[in-house]
Design a protein around this motif. Structure first.
Motif, PDB file in Angstrom:
ATOM      1  N   SER A  70       0.810  -1.234   0.000  1.00 59.01           N
ATOM      2  CA  SER A  70       0.000   0.000   0.000  1.00 59.01           C
ATOM      3  C   SER A  70       0.831   1.266   0.000  1.00 59.01           C
ATOM      4  N   GLN A  71       1.960   1.218  -0.695  1.00 57.59           N
ATOM      5  CA  GLN A  71       2.808   2.406  -0.793  1.00 57.59           C
ATOM      6  C   GLN A  71       2.238   3.291  -1.904  1.00 57.59           C
ATOM      7  N   THR A  72       1.263   4.114  -1.514  1.00 61.88           N
ATOM      8  CA  THR A  72       0.550   4.929  -2.498  1.00 61.88           C
ATOM      9  C   THR A  72      -0.007   6.176  -1.837  1.00 61.88           C
ATOM     10  N   ILE A  73      -0.060   7.261  -2.578  1.00 59.89           N
ATOM     11  CA  ILE A  73      -0.623   8.522  -2.096  1.00 59.89           C
ATOM     12  C   ILE A  73      -1.424   9.144  -3.230  1.00 59.89           C
ATOM     13  N   PHE A  74      -2.266  10.108  -2.887  1.00 61.75           N
ATOM     14  CA  PHE A  74      -3.038  10.774  -3.943  1.00 61.75           C
ATOM     15  C   PHE A  74      -3.401  12.180  -3.506  1.00 61.75           C
ATOM     16  N   GLU A  75      -3.962  12.929  -4.449  1.00 64.11           N
ATOM     17  CA  GLU A  75      -4.409  14.295  -4.201  1.00 64.11           C
ATOM     18  C   GLU A  75      -5.757  14.500  -4.898  1.00 64.11           C
ATOM     19  N   GLY A  76      -6.329  15.669  -4.715  1.00 67.29           N
ATOM     20  CA  GLY A  76      -7.571  16.011  -5.393  1.00 67.29           C
ATOM     21  C   GLY A  76      -7.737  17.518  -5.447  1.00 67.29           C
ATOM     22  N   PHE A  77      -7.973  18.059  -6.626  1.00 72.24           N
ATOM     23  CA  PHE A  77      -8.306  19.477  -6.774  1.00 72.24           C
ATOM     24  C   PHE A  77      -9.110  19.639  -8.051  1.00 72.24           C
ATOM     25  N   LYS A  78      -9.556  20.854  -8.343  1.00 71.72           N
ATOM     26  CA  LYS A  78     -10.526  21.043  -9.414  1.00 71.72           C
ATOM     27  C   LYS A  78     -10.112  22.140 -10.395  1.00 71.72           C
ATOM     28  N   ALA A  79     -10.600  21.964 -11.625  1.00 72.30           N
ATOM     29  CA  ALA A  79     -10.464  22.987 -12.669  1.00 72.30           C
ATOM     30  C   ALA A  79     -11.836  23.582 -12.947  1.00 72.30           C
ATOM     31  N   GLY A 195       1.398   7.822  13.285  1.00 71.51           N
ATOM     32  CA  GLY A 195       0.945   7.066  12.130  1.00 71.51           C
ATOM     33  C   GLY A 195       0.914   7.902  10.870  1.00 71.51           C
ATOM     34  N   THR A 196      -0.016   7.579   9.988  1.00 71.50           N
ATOM     35  CA  THR A 196      -0.055   8.210   8.666  1.00 71.50           C
ATOM     36  C   THR A 196      -1.243   9.153   8.491  1.00 71.50           C
ATOM     37  N   GLY A 197      -1.846   9.590   9.604  1.00 68.98           N
ATOM     38  CA  GLY A 197      -3.049  10.408   9.507  1.00 68.98           C
ATOM     39  C   GLY A 197      -2.881  11.698   8.732  1.00 68.98           C
ATOM     40  N   ALA A 198      -1.683  12.291   8.772  1.00 65.63           N
ATOM     41  CA  ALA A 198      -1.460  13.552   8.073  1.00 65.63           C
ATOM     42  C   ALA A 198      -1.083  13.350   6.610  1.00 65.63           C
ATOM     43  N   ALA A 199      -0.923  12.102   6.179  1.00 66.58           N
ATOM     44  CA  ALA A 199      -0.619  11.798   4.779  1.00 66.58           C
ATOM     45  C   ALA A 199      -1.906  11.423   4.056  1.00 66.58           C
ATOM     46  N   LYS A 200      -1.993  11.825   2.803  1.00 66.50           N
ATOM     47  CA  LYS A 200      -3.175  11.461   2.004  1.00 66.50           C
ATOM     48  C   LYS A 200      -2.842  10.147   1.296  1.00 66.50           C
ATOM     49  N   THR A 201      -2.971   9.060   2.044  1.00 64.13           N
ATOM     50  CA  THR A 201      -2.593   7.746   1.558  1.00 64.13           C
ATOM     51  C   THR A 201      -3.792   6.805   1.580  1.00 64.13           C
ATOM     52  N   GLY A 202      -3.833   5.886   0.637  1.00 58.36           N
ATOM     53  CA  GLY A 202      -4.998   5.032   0.474  1.00 58.36           C
ATOM     54  C   GLY A 202      -5.348   4.228   1.705  1.00 58.36           C
ATOM     55  N   GLY A 203      -4.339   3.800   2.469  1.00 58.57           N
ATOM     56  CA  GLY A 203      -4.606   2.989   3.649  1.00 58.57           C
ATOM     57  C   GLY A 203      -5.487   3.678   4.669  1.00 58.57           C
ATOM     58  N   ASN A 204      -5.363   5.002   4.797  1.00 59.73           N
ATOM     59  CA  ASN A 204      -6.221   5.732   5.725  1.00 59.73           C
ATOM     60  C   ASN A 204      -7.689   5.616   5.330  1.00 59.73           C
ATOM     61  N   GLY A 238     -14.505  10.980   7.386  1.00 64.27           N
ATOM     62  CA  GLY A 238     -13.731  10.059   6.568  1.00 64.27           C
ATOM     63  C   GLY A 238     -12.875  10.755   5.526  1.00 64.27           C
ATOM     64  N   GLY A 239     -13.307  11.891   5.030  1.00 67.32           N
ATOM     65  CA  GLY A 239     -12.523  12.610   4.036  1.00 67.32           C
ATOM     66  C   GLY A 239     -12.694  14.111   4.099  1.00 67.32           C
ATOM     67  N   MET A 240     -13.135  14.635   5.255  1.00 71.52           N
ATOM     68  CA  MET A 240     -13.385  16.076   5.371  1.00 71.52           C
ATOM     69  C   MET A 240     -13.011  16.580   6.759  1.00 71.52           C
ATOM     70  N   ASN A 241     -12.644  17.859   6.820  1.00 71.51           N
ATOM     71  CA  ASN A 241     -12.379  18.523   8.097  1.00 71.51           C
ATOM     72  C   ASN A 241     -13.675  19.089   8.666  1.00 71.51           C
ATOM     73  N   VAL A 242     -13.696  19.322   9.987  1.00 72.83           N
ATOM     74  CA  VAL A 242     -14.915  19.687  10.710  1.00 72.83           C
ATOM     75  C   VAL A 242     -14.810  21.106  11.264  1.00 72.83           C
ATOM     76  N   TRP A 243     -15.957  21.805  11.271  1.00 78.14           N
ATOM     77  CA  TRP A 243     -16.063  23.160  11.810  1.00 78.14           C
ATOM     78  C   TRP A 243     -17.265  23.245  12.747  1.00 78.14           C
ATOM     79  N   ILE A 244     -17.087  23.973  13.852  1.00 78.32           N
ATOM     80  CA  ILE A 244     -18.146  24.206  14.830  1.00 78.32           C
ATOM     81  C   ILE A 244     -18.409  25.706  14.903  1.00 78.32           C
ATOM     82  N   VAL A 245     -19.686  26.093  14.766  1.00 79.29           N
ATOM     83  CA  VAL A 245     -20.070  27.506  14.881  1.00 79.29           C
ATOM     84  C   VAL A 245     -20.723  27.705  16.243  1.00 79.29           C
TER      85      VAL A 245
END
Length: 359
Positions: A70-79, A195-204, A238-245
């Protein structure tokens, strides 16, 4: 000098009719464009053989490292298509920098950010016809890096492949932008200190799927993870950060601890909120503070953010033995979403220079 890319045109691209059909209702990640970008790496030649070529399945040996370790990483952004007809991607350099932080943690080679951006630019320009023109839609770009050396020895791979693929995108959630229900996972954690929580890796993401299924089984769309040590501190979805108002108009979001992914959208929203005059604090957030705060009225809104979903309101928290429903949302999430999308689509000023014009 950066990588020099060659382009091999797809001899059998999707028809204009098929393209129009997809762009009319793209969904998310269901249809890929006609081409992909690919670059190879090994210790002898470094990054080389850079090209854009027809999109097609890859041929990989069953003993390829990525399948086993599972030595793999990825990213995501938009055009985004801009009002003047040009095309811009949103903060691709930040994604390239994060890819390299992930690569360092996963013992993969770093890729110069200018080459990361160049590969993405060339794919976007090659497959420009796949970029939707409708507001709220975009072309989602998925760069990835994986170990492609063949062999069963457990060590960092000496053969690595970097790719960029693309897909027209509408709303991430099937129900659109309506508030979602969140399951608070008490049995599973996403990441631990060291661990690998700060890495964008498939295992997470693989580790999050059983909890995601638990959420679905309990009538929720997404799962909220707590810390792995005390099981009380809010980390992320699972794939997003959280905000509290809070009821005084201020916002809090979990501080980065090394087990939380440093979201580009999270960083963007921190800046936008401060530009809008909001007080924002990054700190540890106890899940009981959230639950009790909703009941008392101290917490008036909860939302999540990420590249795919942008900003999503949370309408209900549930857990084993209880649940709590948020009141009708205040307008913070919608205010943030509206401001961010207007900026991405070129309908608002870009004072921080986040839009990258695709040449």
């Amino acid at each position: 000098m950066g990588l020099q890319f060659t382009v091999e045109a797809n001899p059998a691209p999707a028809s204009d009719e098929r393209g129009a059909e997809v762009l009319g209702a793209p969904g998310f990640g269901r249809v890929l464009t006609d081409h992909l970008a690919i670059v190879r790496w090994n210790p002898e030649h470094g990054w080389h053989d850079a090209k854009v070529q027809p999109y097609a399945p890859l041929s990989l040996d069953p003993a390829t490292h990525v399948f086993h370790y599972s030595q793999t990483i990825f990213e995501g952004f938009k055009a985004y298509r801009q009002p003047d007809g040009s095309i811009a991607t949103f903060r691709p350099h930040a994604n390239g920098e994060r890819l390299n932080r992930s690569a360092k943690r996963m013992a993969l080679p770093s890729l110069p950010v200018e080459d990361f951006v160049a590969a993405s630019d060339l794919l976007v320009r090659t497959d420009e016809r796949w970029i939707p023109s409708e507001p709220g839609m975009s072309l989602y770009l998925r760069p990835l890096m994986m170990a492609t050396e063949v062999g069963l020895g457990v060590r960092p791979a000496n053969d690595v492949t970097f790719l960029v693929i693309a897909s027209p995108a509408a709303s991430y959630f099937a129900g659109g932008a309506k508030p979602v229900s969140i399951w608070v996972s008490e049995a599973y954690t996403r990441a631990a200190p060291g661990g690998t929580g700060a890495a964008k890796t498939g295992g997470n993401y693989a580790a999050s799927l059983v909890a995601q299924q638990e959420a679905i089984d309990n009538g929720c769309e997404q799962v909220l993870f707590l810390d792995a040590v005390e099981r009380r501190w809010v980390e992320e979805l699972g794939g997003m950060n959280v905000w509290i108002v809070l009821d005084d108009g201020s916002l809090v979001t979990p501080e980065l601890t090394g087990s939380i992914l440093e979201g580009v959208t999270r960083d963007t929203i921190l800046t936008l909120l401060r530009d809008l005059g909001r007080d924002v604090e990054e700190r540890r957030i106890d899940i009981d503070e959230v639950r009790k705060g909703i009941e008392s009225g101290r917490v008036v809104e909860v939302f999540a953010c990420g590249t795919a979903a942008i900003v999503t309101s949370i309408g209900r928290l549930a857990w084993n033995g209880g649940d709590v429903t948020l009141p009708a949302a205040t307008n913070v999430a919608e205010e943030v979403r509206t401001s961010l999308v207007a900026l991405q689509e070129g309908r608002a000023p870009d004072p921080h220079g986040w839009l990258h014009n695709v040449p």
